[in-house]
Design a protein around this motif. Structure first.
Motif, short mmCIF file in Angstrom:
data_model
loop_
_atom_site.label_atom_id
_atom_site.label_comp_id
_atom_site.label_asym_id
_atom_site.label_seq_id
_atom_site.Cartn_x
_atom_site.Cartn_y
_atom_site.Cartn_z
N PRO A 1 0.83 -1.21 0.00
CA PRO A 1 0.00 0.00 0.00
C PRO A 1 0.87 1.25 0.00
O PRO A 1 1.93 1.27 0.60
CB PRO A 1 -0.80 -0.12 1.30
CG PRO A 1 -0.14 -1.14 2.10
CD PRO A 1 0.68 -2.01 1.22
N ARG A 2 0.37 2.28 -0.69
CA ARG A 2 1.20 3.46 -0.85
C ARG A 2 1.13 4.43 0.32
O ARG A 2 1.97 5.29 0.48
CB ARG A 2 0.83 4.19 -2.15
CG ARG A 2 1.27 3.39 -3.37
CD ARG A 2 1.15 4.20 -4.64
NE ARG A 2 -0.24 4.44 -4.99
CZ ARG A 2 -0.72 4.36 -6.23
NH1 ARG A 2 0.08 4.05 -7.22
NH2 ARG A 2 -1.98 4.60 -6.48
N ASN A 3 0.08 4.32 1.14
CA ASN A 3 0.00 5.17 2.33
C ASN A 3 -0.97 4.58 3.35
O ASN A 3 -1.57 3.53 3.10
CB ASN A 3 -0.38 6.62 1.97
CG ASN A 3 -1.75 6.70 1.30
OD1 ASN A 3 -2.67 6.02 1.71
ND2 ASN A 3 -1.86 7.54 0.28
N VAL A 4 -1.09 5.27 4.48
CA VAL A 4 -1.89 4.72 5.58
C VAL A 4 -3.34 4.48 5.15
O VAL A 4 -3.92 3.43 5.47
CB VAL A 4 -1.90 5.72 6.78
CG1 VAL A 4 -2.74 5.19 7.92
CG2 VAL A 4 -0.49 5.97 7.26
N LEU A 5 -3.92 5.43 4.42
CA LEU A 5 -5.32 5.26 4.04
C LEU A 5 -5.49 4.05 3.11
O LEU A 5 -6.45 3.28 3.26
CB LEU A 5 -5.85 6.55 3.39
CG LEU A 5 -7.34 6.57 3.05
CD1 LEU A 5 -8.21 6.21 4.25
CD2 LEU A 5 -7.76 7.94 2.49
N GLU A 6 -4.54 3.88 2.20
CA GLU A 6 -4.63 2.72 1.30
C GLU A 6 -4.52 1.42 2.11
O GLU A 6 -5.26 0.47 1.89
CB GLU A 6 -3.53 2.80 0.24
CG GLU A 6 -3.84 1.95 -0.96
CD GLU A 6 -3.00 2.32 -2.17
OE1 GLU A 6 -3.43 3.19 -2.95
OE2 GLU A 6 -1.90 1.75 -2.33
N GLN A 7 -3.61 1.42 3.09
CA GLN A 7 -3.47 0.24 3.95
C GLN A 7 -4.80 -0.05 4.68
O GLN A 7 -5.25 -1.19 4.76
CB GLN A 7 -2.37 0.49 4.99
CG GLN A 7 -2.22 -0.61 6.02
CD GLN A 7 -1.50 -1.84 5.48
OE1 GLN A 7 -0.32 -1.78 5.18
NE2 GLN A 7 -2.23 -2.94 5.32
N ILE A 8 -5.42 1.03 5.20
CA ILE A 8 -6.68 0.85 5.93
C ILE A 8 -7.73 0.24 5.00
O ILE A 8 -8.46 -0.68 5.37
CB ILE A 8 -7.19 2.21 6.49
CG1 ILE A 8 -6.23 2.75 7.56
CG2 ILE A 8 -8.60 2.08 7.06
CD1 ILE A 8 -6.52 4.19 8.02
N VAL A 9 -7.79 0.76 3.77
CA VAL A 9 -8.80 0.27 2.82
C VAL A 9 -8.54 -1.19 2.45
O VAL A 9 -9.46 -2.01 2.38
CB VAL A 9 -8.85 1.19 1.57
CG1 VAL A 9 -9.67 0.56 0.45
CG2 VAL A 9 -9.42 2.56 1.94
#
Ligand SMILES: O=C(O)c1ccccc1NCC(=O)[C@H](O)[C@H](O)COP(=O)(O)O
Length: 411
Positions: free
Chosen positions: A136-144
């Protein structure tokens, strides 16, 4: 053809519907047979003709017409009916047709400037290659991405049909917008407060050791919060749907926002079944068509949607969508995850006129710590503020409200 259909199965709010029907039968027939509320098939019902065209042709039959959705007896009295699916503009829109044509949700999203991708699946090279697709490229992407896994487990335990039925049995929703308006009037035009019940954040870690969601919710309400935001994401925020449900059953009267990362309508029905009055829809995560469809689902359930934007591009997109009533401007940068309350002012300076013309309510979200922060976004024209960290980290989160506003709020 089948490869295309598989491709489209990539998570979207239409996902659940695809998996509930066999490719050989029309969605409405399947709905009738399984007595599943047809809402779950509504966008898919328009996609089935293209998906099953080859099979229908092999049988010498014609693909089901879109109109079948509108006149089907199965649709009568169903949730589909309540969604207003007879609306030609929605179901014949170029976006639905584009989706039908087999593009992946990531390519549709990217074309709208959405940087948060859905997880690429190893068996589908077209969804991404190399390291790029695995990390994932950032925290939000990881969360999703984590949300996709969590959601598939939840759906395996409780299929959409049961969640829809459970939502229909829930106590009636409370009016989120009316509560914000009333609080503003009571407090001489100060922005209304949506106070967040937040135990942890992926950036700051644990925010509060002795975390009792009901005590915090009661303290917020007693000290003038108009509405409450309850985080339900478990992995990154240590929230839960149990928290939402217990707060709802605790006698707290404030309307409740289910604060989660919605990627599928299943979550909206589930939130309603646990007592939510509003949900968050994040423009950085959801393509326009998902937002439009989810707004319809919210409306059918009597819920409000807080549509969250981070930047001008997302705001532009959301201002073009009919039915958006509340926009949340998040002051947390999607690049650095740093907060800067000036983001609200900057977006309102540029787009305040059209927002006022459309009578859309604006909420400033994240990174508000002082009376100066609140006054600044108030001057920019917001109707409400959504605040978590600066309240929940104080010894007495209720009393912290007066500190944040520079005066006590009327309850
Ligand atoms: O709170 C975070 O660290 C966070 C990180 C990544 C995505 C979302 C995040 N927060 C969700 C929220 O929207 C906030 O909890 C909410 O706006 C309240 O913000 P704050 O007052 O700064 O706690």
């Amino acid at each position: 053809m089948e490869a295309k259909a598989d491709h489209r199965r990539q998570s979207s709010c239409f996902h659940s519907a695809v998996l509930l029907t066999s490719p050989m039968e029309s969605s409405i027939l399947a709905a009738a047979r399984a007595s599943v509320p047809a809402t779950v098939f509504s966008p898919l019902s328009t996609s089935f003709p293209s998906r099953t065209a080859a099979a229908h042709r092999a049988d010498g039959a014609r693909p089901a017409a879109r109109g079948a959705v509108r006149c089907s007896a199965a649709a009568q009295g169903s949730v589909l009916h309540r969604l207003g699916s007879a609306d030609e503009t929605f179901f014949n829109s170029s976006e639905v047709i584009q989706w039908e044509s087999g593009k992946s949700i990531n390519s549709i999203a990217a074309a709208q400037g959405i940087r948060i991708r859905r997880r690429c699946r190893p068996r589908y090279p077209s969804e991404g290659v190399g390291v790029d697709r695995a990390i994932p490229r950032n925290v939000l992407e990881q969360i999703v991405w984590d949300k996709e896994v969590d959601l598939s487990q939840r759906k395996a335990k409780m299929p959409l049909q049961r969640v829809v039925e459970s939502a229909e049995r829930a106590p009636p929703p409370r009016d989120f917008v009316a509560a914000l308006d009333a609080a503003r009037r009571r407090n001489g035009g100060l922005p209304a407060l949506i106070a967040e019940v937040k135990k942890a954040s992926p950036i700051k870690g644990l925010l509060r050791e002795d975390f009792n969601p009901v005590e915090i919710a009661r303290a917020y309400e007693k000290n003038g919060a108009a509405c409450l935001s309850i985080l339900t994401d478990e992995k990154h925020f240590l929230g839960s749907f149990e928290n939402l449900e217990t707060v709802r059953n605790s006698g707290v009267k404030c309307p409740l926002l289910c604060k989660d990362f919605v990627i599928d309508v299943w979550q909206i029905y589930y939130a309603r079944s646990k007592g939510a009055d509003a949900v968050l829809l994040i423009a950085a995560v959801l393509p326009d068509l998902d937002i439009k469809y989810m707004l319809r689902v919210c409306r059918s359930l009597g819920m409000m949607a807080l549509v969250e934007v981070h930047d001008e591009r997302e705001l532009d997109r959301m201002l073009k969508i009919d039915g958006v009533q509340i926009i949340g401007i998040n002051n947390r940068s999607l690049g650095t995850f740093e907060v800067d309350a000036a983001n609200t002012n900057m977006l309102l300076e540029k787009h305040g006129d059209i927002i006022r013309k459309k009578r859309i309510m604006v909420v400033s979200e994240s990174g508000l710590f002082t009376p100066h922060d609140v006054a600044s976004v108030q001057n920019a024209g917001v109707s409400a503020v959504l605040v978590g960290e600066s309240l929940v980290t104080q010894e007495d989160p209720g009393r912290a409200i007066a500190g944040l506003f520079g005066k006590e709020l009327l309850h």
